[in-house]
Design a protein around this motif. Sequence first.
Motif, PDB file in Angstrom:
ATOM      1  N   GLN A  85      47.612  16.920 115.547  1.00 33.86           N
ATOM      2  CA  GLN A  85      47.358  16.756 114.116  1.00 33.86           C
ATOM      3  C   GLN A  85      45.943  16.244 113.852  1.00 33.86           C
ATOM      4  OE1 GLN A  85      48.652  17.864 111.588  1.00 33.86           O
ATOM      5  NE2 GLN A  85      49.678  16.429 110.242  1.00 33.86           N
ATOM      6  N   GLU A  86      45.503  15.305 114.680  1.00 37.92           N
ATOM      7  CA  GLU A  86      44.168  14.731 114.502  1.00 37.92           C
ATOM      8  C   GLU A  86      43.095  15.776 114.757  1.00 37.92           C
ATOM      9  OE1 GLU A  86      41.715  13.460 116.882  1.00 37.92           O
ATOM     10  OE2 GLU A  86      40.849  11.749 115.821  1.00 37.92           O
ATOM     11  N   LEU A  92      43.467  19.053 114.419  1.00 38.40           N
ATOM     12  CA  LEU A  92      43.482  20.006 113.294  1.00 38.40           C
ATOM     13  C   LEU A  92      42.734  19.436 112.091  1.00 38.40           C
ATOM     14  CD1 LEU A  92      47.212  21.208 113.503  1.00 38.40           C
ATOM     15  CD2 LEU A  92      45.194  22.551 114.058  1.00 38.40           C
ATOM     16  N   LEU A  93      42.931  18.137 111.859  1.00 36.13           N
ATOM     17  CA  LEU A  93      42.281  17.485 110.719  1.00 36.13           C
ATOM     18  C   LEU A  93      40.764  17.443 110.908  1.00 36.13           C
ATOM     19  CD1 LEU A  93      43.054  16.023 108.074  1.00 36.13           C
ATOM     20  CD2 LEU A  93      43.073  13.896 109.349  1.00 36.13           C
ATOM     21  N   LEU A 145      43.634  23.478 108.378  1.00 38.16           N
ATOM     22  CA  LEU A 145      44.745  22.843 107.670  1.00 38.16           C
ATOM     23  C   LEU A 145      45.849  23.849 107.329  1.00 38.16           C
ATOM     24  CD1 LEU A 145      42.522  20.674 105.335  1.00 38.16           C
ATOM     25  CD2 LEU A 145      43.221  20.213 107.661  1.00 38.16           C
ATOM     26  N   GLY A 163      49.580  26.000 108.526  1.00 41.05           N
ATOM     27  CA  GLY A 163      51.005  25.676 108.497  1.00 41.05           C
ATOM     28  C   GLY A 163      51.394  24.556 109.442  1.00 41.05           C
ATOM     29  N   PHE A 165      49.606  22.096 110.579  1.00 41.64           N
ATOM     30  CA  PHE A 165      49.113  20.837 110.012  1.00 41.64           C
ATOM     31  C   PHE A 165      50.049  20.351 108.900  1.00 41.64           C
ATOM     32  CE2 PHE A 165      46.700  18.726 106.638  1.00 41.64           C
ATOM     33  CZ  PHE A 165      46.187  17.647 107.337  1.00 41.64           C
ATOM     34  N   LYS A 166      50.483  21.287 108.069  1.00 41.86           N
ATOM     35  CA  LYS A 166      51.330  20.904 106.934  1.00 41.86           C
ATOM     36  C   LYS A 166      52.707  20.443 107.393  1.00 41.86           C
ATOM     37  CE  LYS A 166      49.208  23.342 103.180  1.00 41.86           C
ATOM     38  NZ  LYS A 166      48.041  23.936 103.821  1.00 41.86           N
ATOM     39  N   ARG A 167      53.189  21.036 108.495  1.00 39.62           N
ATOM     40  CA  ARG A 167      54.541  20.702 108.929  1.00 39.62           C
ATOM     41  C   ARG A 167      54.607  19.425 109.771  1.00 39.62           C
ATOM     42  NH1 ARG A 167      54.751  26.151 108.287  1.00 39.62           N
ATOM     43  NH2 ARG A 167      53.709  26.634 110.224  1.00 39.62           N
ATOM     44  N   LEU A 168      53.508  19.103 110.444  1.00 36.22           N
ATOM     45  CA  LEU A 168      53.529  17.878 111.248  1.00 36.22           C
ATOM     46  C   LEU A 168      53.474  16.659 110.323  1.00 36.22           C
ATOM     47  CD1 LEU A 168      51.165  18.714 114.251  1.00 36.22           C
ATOM     48  CD2 LEU A 168      53.611  18.266 114.335  1.00 36.22           C
ATOM     49  N   PRO A 169      54.103  15.557 110.727  1.00 38.66           N
ATOM     50  CA  PRO A 169      54.071  14.360 109.875  1.00 38.66           C
ATOM     51  C   PRO A 169      52.661  13.758 109.785  1.00 38.66           C
ATOM     52  CG  PRO A 169      55.802  14.209 111.541  1.00 38.66           C
ATOM     53  CD  PRO A 169      54.946  15.371 111.910  1.00 38.66           C
TER      54      PRO A 169
END
Lengths: 268, 456
Positions: free
Chosen positions: A152-153, A155-156, A161, A163, A165-169
């Motif tokens: 996630q980090e 991707l950020l 950003l 799918g 990224f959106k699905r991970l908390p």
Amino acid sequence: MLISALFTTTAVFYGLACALYLAHLTRGREGLTRATNGALGVAVALHVAYLVTDVAAGSSLVADIHRVLSLVSFAIVVAFLVTTLKRRVTVLGAFITPVTLLFFLASGLGRSVESVPPDVRSQLLPFHIAVNVLGVSAFTLAFGAAVAYVVQERLLRRKELGGVFKRLPALDVLDSLSFRASLVGFSLLTVGVVTGALWIARESVGRAVLEPAPLMGIATWWVFASILGLRVMSGWRGRRAALGTIVGFLCAVSVLAFYALRAGGMHS
Amino acid sequence: MSSDLIVVGLSHHTAPVELRERLATPDEGVPQELQALVAEAELHEALLLSTCNRVELYAHAAEPHRALERARAHFRSRAGEGVESCLYHHRGADATHHAFRVAASLDSLVVGEPQILGQVKTAFELANDAGTVGMLLGRCFTRAFAVAKRVRNETRIAEGTVSISSVAAELAEKIFGDLRGRRTLLLGAGLMGETAARSLGATGARLVVINRSREKADALAASCGGEARDYELLQSELVLADVVISSTSADRFVLTRELMREVCRARRHRPLFIIDIAVPRDVDPRVADMDNVFLYDVDDLQKVADEGLAQRRQEAEAAEAIVRAEVGDFESWRRSLALTPTIVELRSYFQQVVKEEVARTAPRLSARSDEDERALRAMSEAIVNKLLHPALTHLKASASQPEGEQLIAATRTLFRLGSGDPPSPTQGSADVVDAARASREAPTNGPLPTRKTHGV
């Protein structure tokens, strides 16, 4: 015959749950959630039947490293399911079920030969194994959250950003879950290390301490002690803490791997 | 089938907000409005969808054309003649298609936004409570909800935000999870910065405003519900903040790498999300390489917003295909509604004919026992079944097809079903004789007069 059929079907359903979790993370079809939960539910039920059948046949669940691996995979799934009841982190199944599947498949590599010689068994050993099984399951949760954090980090930072990224908390949720699970795992591992040391001392198997598995156990304890110490003392968090957790988990896995390899050697 | 589904109304596509406001009906007024519409337009069923972006009447009317005229007149009487040019209407499959698109958020101002489904559900409940929903509208909207769910599950239409301020808020939530109580520092007084800060403020974040001019900071803090701080406190506020929105008009970096290094040291690894909306930029881009610092500039945010828009457009195409397929299924079901009564009436007509013929012939047979009579009845029923079998099979098979409606209508016309005046058995015999004679007299390569009937 029944036990091998149960093993195969359990493995198939763990594999199916694993594939569905990965599909849920990468493709993001909400409709998959029910199928995923169903597959994991069936796998857990089959796993229970498998454990019960084994015990009914007269074996102890902690009789050898392979049975312990099966128990570890079961404890991981239960710990994960309990966590999802409290937090919306179902998507972490994509990182946790592969570990479960690997442990379960590894548990099938050897059976029936008891790798702990009867003369070195004691009441302490089952307790030592039980706390370590629970410890490893907590570390697996911490590992899943840590891997998700790193992904996630990344991707950020790369500004991708999509799918996944959106699905991970959220990063903070993952960091806090990883921290708490590490803390639980570390507490259990501490008890495990102490009981292991007591067992070695009491059963006069002093040479065992110099073997790779106990040494890696101590290394695991040290890695998690360092990470948690840095978290508490210097406010460590985020990517470094996540990478440290991944290293700690790999150390914990290596302990089990050394035991499994040694058992394999003994069998041959 | 003359009765049909209709929809008439206006939306953000056709009417400005002033007109939409005039027609909008609050939830508590909907039952009364529905009753008025049902009475005025002579509707079997009715549902009123009234949101800030649309006011639409969905109805099942016995005479669709007249109902549409009267519904339009009703809307004109409420909002004035000017509303006429903004009203649109659909009937039949087009009305179903419209209902499904609206529920699936394909007709929304922001395509894919989730609120509309809830609004349609509320409208359905209100109409249901008012007793104006029957079988056709009930089925239509139950399917519309299922279509909306399918679209949401099978496409990614709801993913991707479309404005810079909502992207900023979404990213902040992806870093910190819950934003309630998080500290947002607004640096500078740019309009976009203010919008982004408001967007974050709406999620419960605490807002602090810093500007070189304290008056401007005070004014902005008062309008956004935040607190103003002196510019000298910038570094200490940077240490405390979770999110920084920078939109100053400075011509050089305000948040330099050196300043941010010191800030990060004091923050003890706490994550910091910096949104640099200023042009030229306020934040040294090298700050993005620091651990636990996430830096997004205006181009990054715009790119995410544009991707969201493009993705929604692409996903909308997949969603439209789902809607078209579902409309086809619904229309099949609707056509099949007319089939059952036709079969019942046709079978009953044939049975009546045979019964009458048996009753007329039976007395002429001598020395017949009860067993003979039973056998005669069984034979006559078997004849009816065998005669009807191919026709009924064909009708059933084609009921869900577009031509099924014509077949059912043709069957009803041929056998005068539902008219209360089926052809008499005697008349029927004469018709058959006439047809046979006509076929003998017709040229061999010409169309047979009974040909079409066989097709039926």
